[in-house]
Design a protein around this motif. Structure first.
Motif, mmCIF file in Angstrom:
data_model
loop_
_atom_site.group_PDB
_atom_site.id
_atom_site.type_symbol
_atom_site.label_atom_id
_atom_site.label_comp_id
_atom_site.label_asym_id
_atom_site.label_seq_id
_atom_site.Cartn_x
_atom_site.Cartn_y
_atom_site.Cartn_z
ATOM 1 N N PHE A 179 -28.894 8.672 -8.644
ATOM 2 C CA PHE A 179 -30.076 8.222 -9.387
ATOM 3 C C PHE A 179 -31.358 8.630 -8.668
ATOM 4 O O PHE A 179 -31.374 8.863 -7.456
ATOM 5 C CB PHE A 179 -30.030 6.712 -9.633
ATOM 6 C CG PHE A 179 -30.221 5.852 -8.413
ATOM 7 C CD1 PHE A 179 -31.475 5.347 -8.071
ATOM 8 C CD2 PHE A 179 -29.145 5.534 -7.597
ATOM 9 C CE1 PHE A 179 -31.651 4.560 -6.951
ATOM 10 C CE2 PHE A 179 -29.306 4.739 -6.475
ATOM 11 C CZ PHE A 179 -30.563 4.242 -6.146
ATOM 12 N N GLY A 180 -32.442 8.711 -9.432
ATOM 13 C CA GLY A 180 -33.735 9.097 -8.882
ATOM 14 C C GLY A 180 -34.670 9.516 -9.993
ATOM 15 O O GLY A 180 -34.287 9.586 -11.163
ATOM 16 N N SER A 276 -28.543 8.907 -13.358
ATOM 17 C CA SER A 276 -29.442 7.948 -14.003
ATOM 18 C C SER A 276 -30.820 8.074 -13.381
ATOM 19 O O SER A 276 -30.955 8.494 -12.224
ATOM 20 C CB SER A 276 -28.914 6.522 -13.814
ATOM 21 O OG SER A 276 -29.881 5.564 -14.195
ATOM 22 N N ASP A 277 -31.851 7.701 -14.136
ATOM 23 C CA ASP A 277 -33.193 7.719 -13.551
ATOM 24 C C ASP A 277 -33.516 6.408 -12.833
ATOM 25 O O ASP A 277 -34.605 6.224 -12.322
ATOM 26 C CB ASP A 277 -34.260 8.028 -14.625
ATOM 27 C CG ASP A 277 -34.377 6.941 -15.688
ATOM 28 O OD1 ASP A 277 -33.655 5.922 -15.598
ATOM 29 O OD2 ASP A 277 -35.175 7.106 -16.628
ATOM 30 N N LYS A 278 -32.533 5.491 -12.798
ATOM 31 C CA LYS A 278 -32.752 4.231 -12.092
ATOM 32 C C LYS A 278 -31.431 3.705 -11.543
ATOM 33 O O LYS A 278 -30.353 4.091 -12.010
ATOM 34 C CB LYS A 278 -33.410 3.195 -13.006
ATOM 35 C CG LYS A 278 -32.766 3.044 -14.390
ATOM 36 C CD LYS A 278 -33.443 1.979 -15.217
ATOM 37 C CE LYS A 278 -34.793 2.399 -15.723
ATOM 38 N NZ LYS A 278 -34.753 3.398 -16.798
ATOM 39 N N GLY A 297 -18.197 2.271 -6.929
ATOM 40 C CA GLY A 297 -18.164 3.394 -5.997
ATOM 41 C C GLY A 297 -19.418 3.432 -5.131
ATOM 42 O O GLY A 297 -19.740 2.484 -4.426
ATOM 43 N N LEU A 298 -20.155 4.548 -5.241
ATOM 44 C CA LEU A 298 -21.364 4.734 -4.442
ATOM 45 C C LEU A 298 -22.538 5.048 -5.358
ATOM 46 O O LEU A 298 -22.427 5.899 -6.242
ATOM 47 C CB LEU A 298 -21.173 5.882 -3.443
ATOM 48 C CG LEU A 298 -22.422 6.286 -2.646
ATOM 49 C CD1 LEU A 298 -22.766 5.206 -1.619
ATOM 50 C CD2 LEU A 298 -22.229 7.621 -1.953
ATOM 51 N N SER A 299 -23.652 4.361 -5.139
ATOM 52 C CA SER A 299 -24.908 4.710 -5.806
ATOM 53 C C SER A 299 -25.788 5.404 -4.778
ATOM 54 O O SER A 299 -26.176 4.800 -3.772
ATOM 55 C CB SER A 299 -25.612 3.455 -6.343
ATOM 56 O OG SER A 299 -24.835 2.847 -7.357
ATOM 57 N N ALA A 300 -26.084 6.684 -5.001
ATOM 58 C CA ALA A 300 -26.851 7.478 -4.032
ATOM 59 C C ALA A 300 -28.178 7.897 -4.652
ATOM 60 O O ALA A 300 -28.202 8.489 -5.738
ATOM 61 C CB ALA A 300 -26.049 8.707 -3.611
ATOM 62 N N GLU A 301 -29.272 7.590 -3.962
ATOM 63 C CA GLU A 301 -30.604 7.865 -4.502
ATOM 64 C C GLU A 301 -31.136 9.210 -4.036
ATOM 65 O O GLU A 301 -31.004 9.580 -2.866
ATOM 66 C CB GLU A 301 -31.574 6.762 -4.073
ATOM 67 C CG GLU A 301 -32.977 6.929 -4.657
ATOM 68 C CD GLU A 301 -33.907 5.765 -4.359
ATOM 69 O OE1 GLU A 301 -34.973 5.690 -4.993
ATOM 70 O OE2 GLU A 301 -33.571 4.938 -3.491
ATOM 71 N N LEU A 302 -31.728 9.952 -4.956
ATOM 72 C CA LEU A 302 -32.476 11.160 -4.620
ATOM 73 C C LEU A 302 -33.953 10.787 -4.565
ATOM 74 O O LEU A 302 -34.493 10.264 -5.545
ATOM 75 C CB LEU A 302 -32.256 12.258 -5.670
ATOM 76 C CG LEU A 302 -30.851 12.856 -5.767
ATOM 77 C CD1 LEU A 302 -30.806 13.884 -6.893
ATOM 78 C CD2 LEU A 302 -30.441 13.510 -4.465
ATOM 79 N N LYS A 427 -40.803 5.822 -10.231
ATOM 80 C CA LYS A 427 -39.404 5.800 -10.679
ATOM 81 C C LYS A 427 -38.486 5.196 -9.617
ATOM 82 O O LYS A 427 -37.271 5.190 -9.769
ATOM 83 C CB LYS A 427 -38.922 7.221 -10.990
ATOM 84 C CG LYS A 427 -39.659 7.914 -12.114
ATOM 85 C CD LYS A 427 -39.277 7.363 -13.465
ATOM 86 C CE LYS A 427 -39.891 8.189 -14.594
ATOM 87 N NZ LYS A 427 -39.604 7.606 -15.906
ATOM 88 N N ALA A 428 -39.098 4.709 -8.526
ATOM 89 C CA ALA A 428 -38.277 4.190 -7.417
ATOM 90 C C ALA A 428 -37.486 2.964 -7.849
ATOM 91 O O ALA A 428 -37.931 2.180 -8.706
ATOM 92 C CB ALA A 428 -39.168 3.846 -6.228
ATOM 93 N N SER A 429 -36.321 2.785 -7.245
ATOM 94 C CA SER A 429 -35.498 1.609 -7.531
ATOM 95 C C SER A 429 -36.119 0.375 -6.908
ATOM 96 O O SER A 429 -36.951 0.464 -5.991
ATOM 97 C CB SER A 429 -34.094 1.810 -6.961
ATOM 98 O OG SER A 429 -34.145 1.861 -5.545
#
Length: 475
Positions: A179-180, A276-278, A297-302, A427-429
């Motif tokens: 996401f990012g 996802s964008d979030k 699983g894993l949520s990895a942010e760009l 757009k940051a989480s």
């Protein structure tokens, strides 16, 4: 020797295996189970109606020859179609009998005469043909790991993507949710994972699809009354990549069908990759049971690329296009276009185009002109650092005070306003916002946003704070 269902089917398989490709055999014949043999009628169990139709469409002649070799000219074939309870009541056949071996399962028998039927295949990615049996992956080979440059902003996501590509379904990163914000490389990375899997495991079926396209297909399947076929098609995928999963928001029917597909794939060790964008915690109108699975699983942010990463991206783009550019211009571009990779590449293309068409040398003045024009027409996303500085200046305090642990009312309110505008303008989480504004967690940011909304509607002075800061931060 007494013939049994298993021995007859084993003999058929020996013949079939010699006459089709290994991938076709693995996909369409290994899942079949011999059920019973009555006189000259062999009953075989297949996973779904879609499976049955595919066999009838593509392998009926092969089945007929194989069965006739073992049982003679009067051989008959009966399909037992396994249908699970979770997929609704749209049953394709009228005659139903309980399975002899599994009391928990519904099944249907079809006495299938061995003649070539031609059922309509409604799944758009299937390419018919015994020798060319595959599901078109929809992957873009230009999006690969070689041109997805690693930096601090994407290291976790890229490393996790590499691990998944090397061992799909065999890591704890299942699902892998990338996401990012816009233009940071989510789609590129998702394709890169799929491309590498196809290179390393050619026999695996990989499918890339946007959530929007998935929704359209589901709606079409409901209209045409073949929802089960839609589900079964997706259940034969080894690696499913769904882009922009947040677009399932508010679509209850699509979420429900995706829930069943996800469960089946996950339980059978298949890999799911989502973008996802979030972050899941920020997704609105997505069922809780689906969100909980996104977190398995894993949520990895760009994140936004660092200066060094932007330099590397520019140099790689120039190298690919065979263009040389002075170092000072490369640094100027990296310093002035910070929002995302897509904007950066767009500016480089514009600069090269202007230079070529106007037969001008690429100079710093030309770069400034292009960047000014490019940035002017691009909606810019403000940074969290910038928001904190504007809010701190407004309340006449420094950023360290804003981020501190103090509970003084005016400082708490300033911090909450910074969080509120960070959520609204970036757009940051929530987790990323909290981390950058004083090492808080996502729950604190959520509480801050609700508090600001409440105070703005009940407190005139506080509403003025929101309006003033909104004008200062307007982009």
């Amino acid at each position: 020797m007494t013939l049994t269902a298993q021995s007859v089917w084993d003999n058929c398989l020996s013949f079939i295996k010699d006459n089709i490709t290994p991938q076709a055999y693995k996909t369409w014949f290994e899942p079949i189970k011999a059920v019973k043999l009555t006189d000259n009628a062999l009953s075989i169990q297949v996973p779904s109606k879609f499976f049955y139709e595919w066999l009838e469409e593509h392998y009926v002649k092969l089945l007929k020859v194989a069965l006739n070799k073992v049982l003679g000219e009067n051989a008959k074939l009966v399909y037992v179609i396994k249908m699970e309870n979770t997929y609704g009541n749209n049953q394709p056949f009228t005659e139903r009998i309980p399975s002899a071996n599994r009391s928990t399962m519904k099944s249907q028998e079809v006495d299938a005469p061995l003649k070539n039927k031609n059922p309509e295949l409604k799944n758009p990615f299937v390419i018919p043909g015994i020798r060319n049996l595959q599901i078109e992956s929809q992957l873009n080979p230009n999006y690969n790991f070689e041109n997805f440059l690693e930096g601090d902003s994407n290291r976790l996501a890229r490393s996790a993507g590499m691990a998944v590509a090397n061992k799909p379904g065999g890591t704890s990163f299942n699902p892998l949710l990338i996401f990012g914000g816009v233009g940071l490389g989510k789609t590129h990375l998702a394709h890169a994972i799929g491309v590498q899997i196809k290179d390393k495991y050619p026999a695996k079926t990989v499918l890339y699809i946007s959530a929007e396209k998935f929704t359209q297909q589901y709606i079409e399947s409901v209209k045409k009354n073949n929802r089960n076929d839609f589900i079964h098609f997706y259940q034969v995928i080894d690696v499913l990549i769904v882009d922009d999963i947040q677009l399932l928001s508010g679509k209850a029917g699509t979420q429900d069908v995706f829930f069943h597909i996800f469960n089946h794939l996950h339980q059978n060790g298949k890999q799911v990759i989502l973008t996802s964008d979030k972050a899941p915690v920020d997704m609105q109108d997505i069922e809780q049971r689906l969100l909980s699975r996104f977190k398995w699983g894993l949520s990895a942010e760009l994140q936004h690329p660092s200066f060094e990463t932007r330099i590397a991206i520019i140099k790689q783009k120039l190298y690919q296009d065979g263009v040389e550019m002075p170092e000072e211009i490369v640094e100027f571009l990296a310093n002035n276009i910070k929002t995302n990779v897509r904007e950066l590449e767009g500016a480089i293309i514009s600069l090269i185009a202007h230079s070529s068409f106007n037969k001008k040398e690429i100079t710093l003045d030309l770069a400034k002109k292009i960047v000014d024009n490019y940035v002017k027409h691009t909606k810019r996303e403000v940074s969290i650092d910038y928001i904190q500085k504007i809010v701190s200046d407004y309340f006449q305090m420094d950023v360290e005070t804003l981020q501190s642990k103090t509970r003084k009312r005016h400082i708490v309110q300033a911090r909450q306003l910074a969080m509120f505008f960070a959520k609204k303008l970036t757009k940051a989480s929530l987790a990323s916002i909290g981390s950058q504004i004083g090492q808080r967690d996502h729950a604190t940011v959520l509480h801050a946003c609700k508090t600001v909304d409440n105070l703005a509607s009940t407190d005139k002075q506080f509403r003025k704070y929101v309006e003033d800061l909104g004008k200062k931060l307007s982009v």
